[in-house]
Design a protein around this motif. Structure first.
Motif, PDB file in Angstrom:
ATOM      1  N   MET A   1      -8.274  -6.956   4.102  1.00  0.00           N
ATOM      2  CA  MET A   1      -7.862  -5.751   3.382  1.00  0.00           C
ATOM      3  C   MET A   1      -7.025  -6.159   2.170  1.00  0.00           C
ATOM      4  O   MET A   1      -5.968  -6.778   2.326  1.00  0.00           O
ATOM      5  N   PRO A   2      -7.485  -5.845   0.949  1.00  0.00           N
ATOM      6  CA  PRO A   2      -6.693  -6.202  -0.235  1.00  0.00           C
ATOM      7  C   PRO A   2      -5.319  -5.543  -0.210  1.00  0.00           C
ATOM      8  O   PRO A   2      -5.183  -4.353   0.084  1.00  0.00           O
ATOM      9  N   GLY A   3      -4.286  -6.337  -0.487  1.00  0.00           N
ATOM     10  CA  GLY A   3      -2.934  -5.798  -0.587  1.00  0.00           C
ATOM     11  C   GLY A   3      -2.740  -5.052  -1.883  1.00  0.00           C
ATOM     12  O   GLY A   3      -3.461  -5.263  -2.873  1.00  0.00           O
ATOM     13  N   GLU A   4      -1.745  -4.179  -1.895  1.00  0.00           N
ATOM     14  CA  GLU A   4      -1.505  -3.353  -3.083  1.00  0.00           C
ATOM     15  C   GLU A   4      -1.046  -4.193  -4.261  1.00  0.00           C
ATOM     16  O   GLU A   4      -0.282  -5.146  -4.107  1.00  0.00           O
ATOM     17  N   GLU A   5      -1.519  -3.812  -5.452  1.00  0.00           N
ATOM     18  CA  GLU A   5      -1.012  -4.429  -6.663  1.00  0.00           C
ATOM     19  C   GLU A   5       0.422  -3.950  -6.895  1.00  0.00           C
ATOM     20  O   GLU A   5       0.958  -3.126  -6.151  1.00  0.00           O
ATOM     21  N   ARG A   6       1.066  -4.479  -7.927  1.00  0.00           N
ATOM     22  CA  ARG A   6       2.448  -4.084  -8.215  1.00  0.00           C
ATOM     23  C   ARG A   6       2.522  -2.571  -8.409  1.00  0.00           C
ATOM     24  O   ARG A   6       1.705  -1.967  -9.097  1.00  0.00           O
ATOM     25  N   ASN A   7       3.506  -1.955  -7.747  1.00  0.00           N
ATOM     26  CA  ASN A   7       3.669  -0.510  -7.868  1.00  0.00           C
ATOM     27  C   ASN A   7       5.132  -0.137  -7.691  1.00  0.00           C
ATOM     28  O   ASN A   7       5.937  -0.910  -7.158  1.00  0.00           O
TER      29      ASN A   7
ATOM     30  N   LYS B   1      12.110   1.325  -5.941  1.00  0.00           N
ATOM     31  CA  LYS B   1      11.561   0.177  -5.216  1.00  0.00           C
ATOM     32  C   LYS B   1      10.328  -0.324  -5.964  1.00  0.00           C
ATOM     33  O   LYS B   1       9.436   0.455  -6.316  1.00  0.00           O
ATOM     34  N   VAL B   2      10.300  -1.631  -6.224  1.00  0.00           N
ATOM     35  CA  VAL B   2       9.144  -2.274  -6.853  1.00  0.00           C
ATOM     36  C   VAL B   2       8.487  -3.157  -5.803  1.00  0.00           C
ATOM     37  O   VAL B   2       9.078  -4.146  -5.353  1.00  0.00           O
ATOM     38  N   ASN B   3       7.303  -2.789  -5.388  1.00  0.00           N
ATOM     39  CA  ASN B   3       6.549  -3.573  -4.426  1.00  0.00           C
ATOM     40  C   ASN B   3       5.658  -4.573  -5.150  1.00  0.00           C
ATOM     41  O   ASN B   3       5.092  -4.277  -6.195  1.00  0.00           O
ATOM     42  N   ASN B   4       5.531  -5.764  -4.566  1.00  0.00           N
ATOM     43  CA  ASN B   4       4.709  -6.830  -5.151  1.00  0.00           C
ATOM     44  C   ASN B   4       5.167  -7.096  -6.580  1.00  0.00           C
ATOM     45  O   ASN B   4       4.416  -6.920  -7.549  1.00  0.00           O
TER      46      ASN B   4
END
Length: 809
Positions: A794-800, A775-778
């Motif tokens: 709240m900052p969202g997660e960078e690509r992970n 799974k690749v988020n963002n």
């Protein structure tokens, strides 16, 4: 007679997950749902609309707003926690001002109850008794929108989020699952179920997970679930379920704050338009007096978005080393009993004990004041830029507070449902009688430390306390206080025991008419009792509350109801309307005093008008629902009250506030062919705080609730790489509109968290015994804010990337 009728609950209001085919004894036996996937068909997990109506109504007949997210969709999205499930449910969003603790979700802008198989599983209670719930032992998720007091006891106005847990099976199934991802994320899970005898089955599921997390917001969790099911005969079984969860989750109370620049104080000019001459000093010398050079320095520090959106400092944050993770420990023990008394009479009862401990130390109140004329005074201390020894610190934080909390909640809950199905004058009928009881015992203690802006004086004007925390001189590169929390002279600021008990009895009748009409009528009587025992706080903090006080109590009771009707002119089209009323305690954690002994409980009203459509042999299901939901009798601050200044005749609070949300929800699910599945959900909602009915200025947007959200998930099963087993390739999109931070009292009434669009992708390959998912988020590494916080985002997660592999044997 509709004794065992298929119903596709998964899209009752408009679900964004595939429908599901399942088997169950009947709706009275909700805790014993066993799912059977039917691959190659869209409708894949639900038989009875138990959560919504405790009846055998099919999806098309159900006059209630219900959404189900099934196990297949949860798996394809590699979802591990409840907050990530939100993307699949129209009208469910993150609440504003949640301080990063627990789930704190809202349904249609109003509070939500959390349950496991219909039994209490914690709630959004002042950021304390609200764990972050994982999907480890969850088969699928049901959401009932609107009050359900008549069927499910004391509940929130928004509705119920019900997590259906995994159950013991008599067929052997054993699996090992491993996960690995960025930020030192890894997890190991083992799940085993089998028959011990012909009548007794077990299930044991354990998982341990660790993650340092994005921006060092770690998440550690150990879980163990053990359950046994004993079948006395075909229509009679008993199940014992236990759950133990120990977690440690980092708390970010602030995220990225909005700098407090009030454009109304400078004639409506934005931060990007003002000059140093616009930042005038207070003409009466009441506020901080800045030199011309300091005013220029303050102007130079401004960004065009100050006073409007969060000030971004990338991966950094205002999280002190003295902050302590929210360490939660939860124990649940539940006994479930189901019996078919006759072929037409069914009885279900559940008894649950739950114990939850919570403890953390978090920051709050790190306000970055820039410019504000408040009540006719410009930059009045301490709501002013920081100047120490003649030096201005334009990015300093003021009015800091650290709070250390020790809390425990113990609860008992009992439900009993007796349902009789019969036919009268060729009309199929269901008659349900139910009873419920719950008791919550809450112990809460809080300590606080402050910076020098906190000054407490006695009646003679003598300073008896002044905060000792050093100011944060620059929020971008914070200088932290040394030592521990206890080194900074903490004050005991809250210390009490509270109990909330409720019981109710109800009845419901469902009738199925031959000409396509279904009616549902429910009526219940509920009583809620609250007690509050103040155990005394630090005299320096509040002398009047230093000594313990006698226990106070109050109670209220009344009727709740629901009326629903569905008309199906054809098998593929249904029109429905529903009206329901619920009630809950006016303040689960708030103080009860003698003066409030006659105060009414909070009530909730929901109205729904909807349309559902099926097509292509049930392979496309769409729905459109127009709704209006509200919550009443709410407490809010009197804007004219100022502590230590206002007279005794000026009330601190009013109690006639209201929250109301109006909107429309749209969902569409389609199984286009063997290769394509599509899920879409969307909502437009206007969630308002209507606190003072005599003052339209109090009609403001609910914090954190966007006007528009859109979610989608498309899966393509490709045989390009294999012949027998497809590779599933998925792409998801989530759009969330801007969210208000609604902060009139802090000088930034126009503050908001910007909207965003994020894309995710996944690929999975599964055989009979093993599988692997990525799974690749963002996907496109979008910078965005995932939640509206208190005066910030709240900052969202960078690509992970997260990889999950499992082996079944």
């Amino acid at each position: 007679m509709k004794l065992f009728k298929l119903s596709a609950l998964a899209l009752a209001c408009a679900t964004s997950s595939p429908l599901v085919l399942a088997t169950t004894t009947h709706s009275a036996d909700q805790s014993d749902i066993e799912t059977i996937s039917v691959y190659g068909r869209q409708n894949q997990v639900v038989l009875n609309s138990g959560l919504a109506t405790k009846s055998d109504m099919s999806l098309m007949e159900t006059p209630a707003a219900v959404v189900v997210v099934d196990s297949e969709l949860l798996s394809s999205q590699v979802i591990t926690n409840l907050q990530d499930v939100v993307r699949n449910i129209s009208g469910v969003t993150q609440a504003g001002n949640n301080y990063g603790i627990g789930d704190n979700l809202v349904i249609r802008g109003l509070g939500a109850n959390y349950t496991y198989d219909g039994m209490y599983g914690g709630a959004g209670l002042g950021n304390t008794f609200n764990p972050t719930r994982s999907m480890t032992n969850v088969e699928f998720v049901e959401v009932l929108k609107g009050p359900a007091t008549g069927l499910y006891g004391m509940g929130s106005a928004g509705g119920v989020i019900n997590l259906i847990e995994k159950k013991p099976q008599f067929n052997a199934a054993h699996s090992v699952t491993a996960e690995v991802g960025q930020w030192d994320t890894y997890a190991l899970e083992m799940d085993s179920t089998d028959a011990l005898t012909e009548q007794l089955a077990y299930r044991v599921l354990v998982k341990s997970a660790r993650s340092n997390g994005y921006r060092d917001l770690n998440n550690d969790r150990d879980e163990a679930y053990v359950s046994f099911k004993y079948v006395l005969n075909e229509g009679h079984n008993v199940m014992l379920s236990t759950a133990y969860i120990n977690d440690g989750i980092a708390v970010d109370s602030i995220g990225h704050p909005i700098r407090i620049f009030n454009s109304a104080s400078v004639g409506g000019k934005t931060a990007g338009e003002v000059t140093w001459q616009d930042l005038v000093n207070d003409p009466n010398d009441a506020g901080l007096q800045l030199s011309d050079a300091q005013r220029q320095q303050l102007t130079d520090s401004l960004a065009s978005n100050d006073g409007l959106t969060p000030y971004s400092f990338g991966h950094n944050g205002i999280i002190s080393p003295m902050a302590k993770d929210n360490e939660g420990e939860e124990l649940r023990i539940k006994l479930t009993h189901n019996i078919d008394i006759t072929d037409h009479l069914y009885f279900n009862q559940q008894l649950q004990y739950r114990d939850y401990d919570s403890g953390f130390a978090r920051q709050t109140g790190a306000y970055n004041y820039v410019y504000w004329e408040r009540r006719g005074k410009i930059n009045e201390e301490p709501r002013a830029p920081l100047v120490l020894d003649g030096e201005l610190y334009p990015f300093a934080a003021r009015r800091q507070e650290y709070r250390k909390v020790e809390a425990n909640e113990r609860s008992w809950q009992y439900f009993a449902d007796l349902r009789y199905d019969f036919t009268f004058n060729d009309i199929d009928n269901e008659f349900l009688v139910n009873a419920n009881y719950e008791d919550r015992d809450i112990r809460f203690k809080q300590y606080s430390i402050y910076d020098a802006d906190k000054v407490i004086k006695n009646a003679s004007g003598e300073v008896i306390y002044q905060g000792s925390l050093p100011y944060i001189l620059d929020i971008r590169t914070p200088n932290w206080a040394e030592g521990t929390f206890e080194d900074h002279d903490p004050l005991n600021t809250s210390n009490y025991n509270k109990t909330v008990s409720a019981w109710g009895v109800g009845a419901q009748h469902v009738a199925y008419f031959d000409f396509g009409l279904t009616t549902r009528v429910g009526l219940a009587y509920n009583e809620i009792e609250q007690s509050y025992e103040h155990l005394g706080v630090d005299a320096r903090y509040r002398a009047s509350a230093a000594k313990p006080k006698p226990e106070q109590d109050t109670s209220d009771n009344g009727l709740t109801y629901n009326f629903g009707m569905t008309y199906m002119p054809t098998d593929n089209l249904s029109l429905f309307a529903n009206h329901s009323k619920g009630r809950t305690a006016y303040s689960i954690l708030g103080e009860v005093s003698g003066s409030e002994s006659d105060r009414e409980d909070t009530e909730s009203i929901s109205n729904d008008i909807g349309m559902r459509l099926k097509a292509f042999d049930d392979q496309l299901v769409a729905s459109l629902v127009v709704f209006e939901s509200s919550r009443t009798n709410l407490r809010y601050n009197n804007p004219d009250f100022e502590e230590g200044v206002s007279s005794q005749n000026t009330p601190r609070y009013f109690y006639n506030g209201k929250e109301q949300t109006k909107g429309v929800e749209l969902d569409l699910n389609a199984f286009l062919n063997e290769q394509w599945k599509v899920n879409v959900n969307a909502v437009y909602q206007d969630a308002r705080d209507q606190m003072d009915p005599t003052n339209t200025s109090f009609d403001t947007r609910q914090k954190g609730v966007p006007y528009v959200t859109v979610g989608s998930w498309v899966t393509h099963s490709s045989y390009a790489f294999t012949q027998d087993t497809p590779v599933d390739i998925s792409l998801g999109m989530q759009y969330v509109d801007e969210r208000s931070t609604q902060s009139d009292s802090f000088g930034i009434p126009d503050g908001y968290v910007p909207g965003y669009t994020v894309f995710d992708a996944a690929i999975a390959y599964n055989t009979k015994h093993w599988g692997v998912q990525l799974k690749v988020n963002n996907l496109f590494d979008k910078s965005y804010y995932s939640k509206a916080m208190f005066l910030g985002g709240m900052p969202g997660e960078e690509r992970n990337v997260l990889v999950r592999a499992h082996y079944t044997f």
